[in-house]
Scaffold this motif. Structure first.
Motif, PDB file in Angstrom:
ATOM      1  N   ALA A  30       0.824  -1.210   0.000  1.00 26.88           N
ATOM      2  CA  ALA A  30       0.000   0.000   0.000  1.00 26.88           C
ATOM      3  C   ALA A  30       0.855   1.256   0.000  1.00 26.88           C
ATOM      4  CB  ALA A  30      -0.939   0.001   1.206  1.00 26.88           C
ATOM      5  N   MET A  31       2.005   1.208   0.663  1.00 28.40           N
ATOM      6  CA  MET A  31       2.899   2.367   0.685  1.00 28.40           C
ATOM      7  C   MET A  31       3.404   2.702  -0.706  1.00 28.40           C
ATOM      8  SD  MET A  31       3.229   3.869   3.605  1.00 28.40           S
ATOM      9  CE  MET A  31       4.651   4.854   3.167  1.00 28.40           C
ATOM     10  N   GLY A  32       3.377   1.740  -1.610  1.00 29.62           N
ATOM     11  CA  GLY A  32       3.780   1.995  -2.982  1.00 29.62           C
ATOM     12  C   GLY A  32       2.741   2.749  -3.780  1.00 29.62           C
ATOM     13  N   GLY A  33       1.541   2.932  -3.207  1.00 30.44           N
ATOM     14  CA  GLY A  33       0.478   3.688  -3.864  1.00 30.44           C
ATOM     15  C   GLY A  33       0.487   5.141  -3.428  1.00 30.44           C
ATOM     16  N   SER A  34      -0.667   5.769  -3.515  1.00 26.49           N
ATOM     17  CA  SER A  34      -0.766   7.203  -3.196  1.00 26.49           C
ATOM     18  C   SER A  34      -1.088   7.398  -1.720  1.00 26.49           C
ATOM     19  CB  SER A  34      -1.852   7.840  -4.058  1.00 26.49           C
ATOM     20  OG  SER A  34      -3.090   7.155  -3.898  1.00 26.49           O
ATOM     21  N   MET A  35      -0.269   6.801  -0.850  1.00 25.94           N
ATOM     22  CA  MET A  35      -0.566   6.794   0.574  1.00 25.94           C
ATOM     23  C   MET A  35      -0.620   8.191   1.176  1.00 25.94           C
ATOM     24  SD  MET A  35      -1.318   4.707   3.046  1.00 25.94           S
ATOM     25  CE  MET A  35      -0.565   3.090   2.993  1.00 25.94           C
ATOM     26  N   SER A  36       0.291   9.060   0.789  1.00 34.44           N
ATOM     27  CA  SER A  36       0.329  10.401   1.373  1.00 34.44           C
ATOM     28  C   SER A  36      -0.865  11.241   0.953  1.00 34.44           C
ATOM     29  CB  SER A  36       1.636  11.112   0.992  1.00 34.44           C
ATOM     30  OG  SER A  36       2.749  10.428   1.522  1.00 34.44           O
TER      31      SER A  36
ATOM     32  N   ALA B  36      -5.159   4.092  -1.478  1.00 28.97           N
ATOM     33  CA  ALA B  36      -3.999   3.204  -1.530  1.00 28.97           C
ATOM     34  C   ALA B  36      -4.308   1.866  -0.865  1.00 28.97           C
ATOM     35  CB  ALA B  36      -2.803   3.872  -0.851  1.00 28.97           C
ATOM     36  N   ILE B  37      -5.002   1.912   0.270  1.00 29.07           N
ATOM     37  CA  ILE B  37      -5.384   0.679   0.957  1.00 29.07           C
ATOM     38  C   ILE B  37      -6.370  -0.115   0.105  1.00 29.07           C
ATOM     39  CG2 ILE B  37      -6.627  -0.239   2.948  1.00 29.07           C
ATOM     40  CD1 ILE B  37      -3.862   0.633   3.708  1.00 29.07           C
TER      41      ILE B  37
END
Length: 261
Positions: A150-156, A162-163
């Protein structure tokens, strides 16, 4: 199933919630009341945000009820945002690397649940972790793999998105490999400012989650603790709850609901 607790509000000593109350998280590690697994003795961990940019982190493989270092730390550390977890292992060995919370930059993450059939699809799930984050992989649990994926997605910018994307892909991998067991995901994520709580599963039976307004802030937990007069509210399945600046916002997880199978 594991047990966890998260808090956001005025700075308090960690033992105020983790050790002192009736049915505290440390007591739940020995005698959980709302879990299939009563004893959660496969390690413990706590993450907190202080003066530095990245969170502090403590993990140990001793059961929380017998970890003197955890008790000492909780007695001394004061924080306005922290996450704590006691583990009952469903995937991955009993090692410090598999204890929650997991950290990446300013983000902390902890999880209760499992990817059904994980051992048979582990290689495919791990392939979701971006190359620039794979070096952060310390253990072999499904929880850490989901977090790093998930951190590889748009987490910020979009934590829920992202989740959701990560869960959607994990579910598709299960289905492609004929895995009949469900994917269950009750989790807490924080960037040091907001708490994000997720409760979802592919079979509509996600692990429990509650929240409570305390005098000092908001607590989110696998099961209630403290004074029985406190009003604990259950978080409904298919919910994304955001806690920030003392306010609670519960949102539908429509994208998750569409994945149920």
């Amino acid at each position: 199933m594991c047990r966890f607790l998260a808090y956001s509000g005025r700075a308090i000593f960690l033992d105020t919630l983790l050790i002192a109350p009736n049915a505290s998280l440390v007591r739940q590690s020995l005698a959980a009341r709302e879990a299939k697994t009563v004893v959660n003795g496969d390690g413990c961990g706590v993450g907190w945000y202080g003066a530095r940019p990245e969170p502090g982190l403590y993990k140990g493989i001793l059961p929380a009820w017998s970890d003197a270092n955890l008790a000492s730390l909780c007695h001394q550390v004061e924080a306005g945002l922290f996450l704590a977890h006691v583990r009952s292992a469903t995937s991955g060995e009993v090692t410090m690397a598999n204890c929650h919370p997991f950290a990446s930059g300013r983000h902390l993450f902890m999880h209760n649940g499992q990817i059904g059939g994980y051992e048979s699809i582990r290689r495919s799930i791990e392939a979701l972790i971006p190359d620039d984050l794979y070096h952060s992989r310390r253990g072999n649990s499904d929880s850490e793999a989901m977090f790093l994926a998930a951190m590889g997605g748009s987490m910020s910018q979009d934590p829920a998105g992202a989740i959701a994307a990560m869960l959607r892909t994990c579910r598709r991998i299960q289905q492609a490999n004929g895995v009949a067991q469900p994917l269950r995901f009750t989790a807490i994520l924080s960037d040091g400012k907001a708490l994000h709580a997720f409760r979802w599963s592919s079979d509509d039976h996600p692990p429990s989650l509650y929240w409570c307004q305390l005098e000092t802030g908001i607590a989110v937990a696998s099961e209630p603790f403290g004074d029985t007069a406190q009003l604990w509210r259950p978080v409904a399945p298919g919910t994304h709850m955001v806690v920030i600046d003392g306010k609670v916002d519960c949102r539908d997880f429509e994208v998750f609901a569409s994945l149920a199978a």
